[in-house]
Enzyme design. Structure first.
Site, PDB file in Angstrom:
ATOM      1  N   HIS A 128       0.770  -1.306  -0.099  1.00 45.13           N
ATOM      2  CA  HIS A 128      -0.100  -0.166   0.117  1.00 45.13           C
ATOM      3  C   HIS A 128       0.809   1.349   0.073  1.00 45.13           C
ATOM      4  CE1 HIS A 128      -2.939  -2.699   1.598  1.00 45.13           C
ATOM      5  NE2 HIS A 128      -4.025  -1.775   1.275  1.00 45.13           N
ATOM      6  N   ASN A 166       7.928  -4.441   3.201  1.00 42.67           N
ATOM      7  CA  ASN A 166       6.399  -4.211   3.256  1.00 42.67           C
ATOM      8  C   ASN A 166       6.216  -4.375   4.849  1.00 42.67           C
ATOM      9  OD1 ASN A 166       3.748  -3.211   2.702  1.00 42.67           O
ATOM     10  ND2 ASN A 166       3.292  -5.510   2.251  1.00 42.67           N
ATOM     11  N   ASP A 182      15.532  17.023  -1.101  1.00 39.54           N
ATOM     12  CA  ASP A 182      16.403  17.496  -2.173  1.00 39.54           C
ATOM     13  C   ASP A 182      17.006  16.224  -2.763  1.00 39.54           C
ATOM     14  OD1 ASP A 182      16.300  20.281  -2.222  1.00 39.54           O
ATOM     15  OD2 ASP A 182      17.861  20.443  -0.969  1.00 39.54           O
ATOM     16  N   GLU A 219      14.142  14.405  -4.679  1.00 41.90           N
ATOM     17  CA  GLU A 219      13.979  15.235  -5.847  1.00 41.90           C
ATOM     18  C   GLU A 219      15.040  14.867  -6.989  1.00 41.90           C
ATOM     19  OE1 GLU A 219      11.488  19.113  -4.245  1.00 41.90           O
ATOM     20  OE2 GLU A 219      13.414  19.315  -4.238  1.00 41.90           O
ATOM     21  N   ASP A 263       9.265  17.781  -8.176  1.00 41.85           N
ATOM     22  CA  ASP A 263       9.315  18.936  -7.475  1.00 41.85           C
ATOM     23  C   ASP A 263       8.306  18.939  -6.233  1.00 41.85           C
ATOM     24  OD1 ASP A 263       9.626  21.414  -6.351  1.00 41.85           O
ATOM     25  OD2 ASP A 263       8.603  22.542  -8.015  1.00 41.85           O
ATOM     26  N   GLN A 299      10.951  26.238   1.517  1.00 41.07           N
ATOM     27  CA  GLN A 299      11.456  24.993   1.051  1.00 41.07           C
ATOM     28  C   GLN A 299      12.952  24.752   0.880  1.00 41.07           C
ATOM     29  OE1 GLN A 299      10.255  23.447  -3.258  1.00 41.07           O
ATOM     30  NE2 GLN A 299       8.896  25.231  -2.844  1.00 41.07           N
ATOM     31  N   GLU A 328      13.840  21.518   2.761  1.00 41.80           N
ATOM     32  CA  GLU A 328      14.074  20.423   1.692  1.00 41.80           C
ATOM     33  C   GLU A 328      15.550  20.017   1.774  1.00 41.80           C
ATOM     34  OE1 GLU A 328      12.909  21.260  -2.100  1.00 41.80           O
ATOM     35  OE2 GLU A 328      10.463  21.107  -1.756  1.00 41.80           O
TER      36      GLU A 328
END
Length: 188
Positions: free
Chosen positions: A28, A59, A159, A162, A168, A178, A182
């Site tokens: 999930h 999991n 970061d 990303e 983003d 941010q 981040e």
């Protein structure tokens, strides 16, 4: 566990049998235990569009440990924003090595699973309450059965995630906030 009937016509509908004999759990992305306010809310977590092939130990132990931790934060009066996903190709559920796909090559087995959790005190006007001291927990787990049981060992910065995914994330948060939250790796 069932196919999502709302997929556009012509799209392949992963169903309960898609994972049969694959060795992977139906992992999930949004856990059933987080959607208990109503039967329809909980039932929606069992649509196969909410699942990824996940190594069983990953999991049932590591990922579940993080989910339990986040529920504990909620019981302490925290409000959480959770974003999760997967990327890459190739996971390992058994000792026989890496598997790239299941269900006759119709379902990709991800190499990594990730979660970003923004932790706030309960309140209103949430976006304006995100500050440079807001706690953000980000993890990236290898999709392998020999993953470490302690999810904390997989903490990274937003970061980093990303850069890995091209996404983003937290893009509605003001850029000056941010750039700070981040870049940090959670240590609590």
């Amino acid at each position: 566990f069932r196919a999502n009937p709302r997929l556009p016509s012509g799209w392949y509908r992963v169903d309960n049998l898609s994972y049969s004999s694959s060795g992977f759990d139906r992992g999930h992305m949004c856990p059933s235990g987080d959607r208990t306010v109503s039967v329809p809310a909980n039932s929606s977590t069992f649509l196969m569009t909410n699942m990824v092939p996940q190594a069983p130990y990953n999991n049932q132990v590591t990922w579940a440990g993080l989910e339990n931790y986040t529920r504990g934060l909620m019981s302490q009066g925290k409000e959480l924003y959770v974003i999760s996903g997967a990327y890459g190709e190739g996971g390992s559920a058994v000792s026989s090595g890496i598997t790239n796909t299941i269900d006759n090559s119709r379902v990709t087995v991800p190499a990594k699973l990730w979660k970003v959790i923004v932790v706030l005190n309960n309140g209103s006007d949430d976006l304006n309450r995100v500050t440079t001291s807001t706690r953000v927990i980000t993890i990236v787990l290898p999709n392998i059965n020999t993953v470490n049981a302690d999810w904390k060992t997989y903490r990274v910065s937003v970061d980093f995630l990303e850069q890995e995914t091209g996404y983003d994330l937290l893009s509605n948060v003001p850029v000056n906030i941010q750039s700070i939250i981040e870049a940090q790796v959670d240590t609590l």
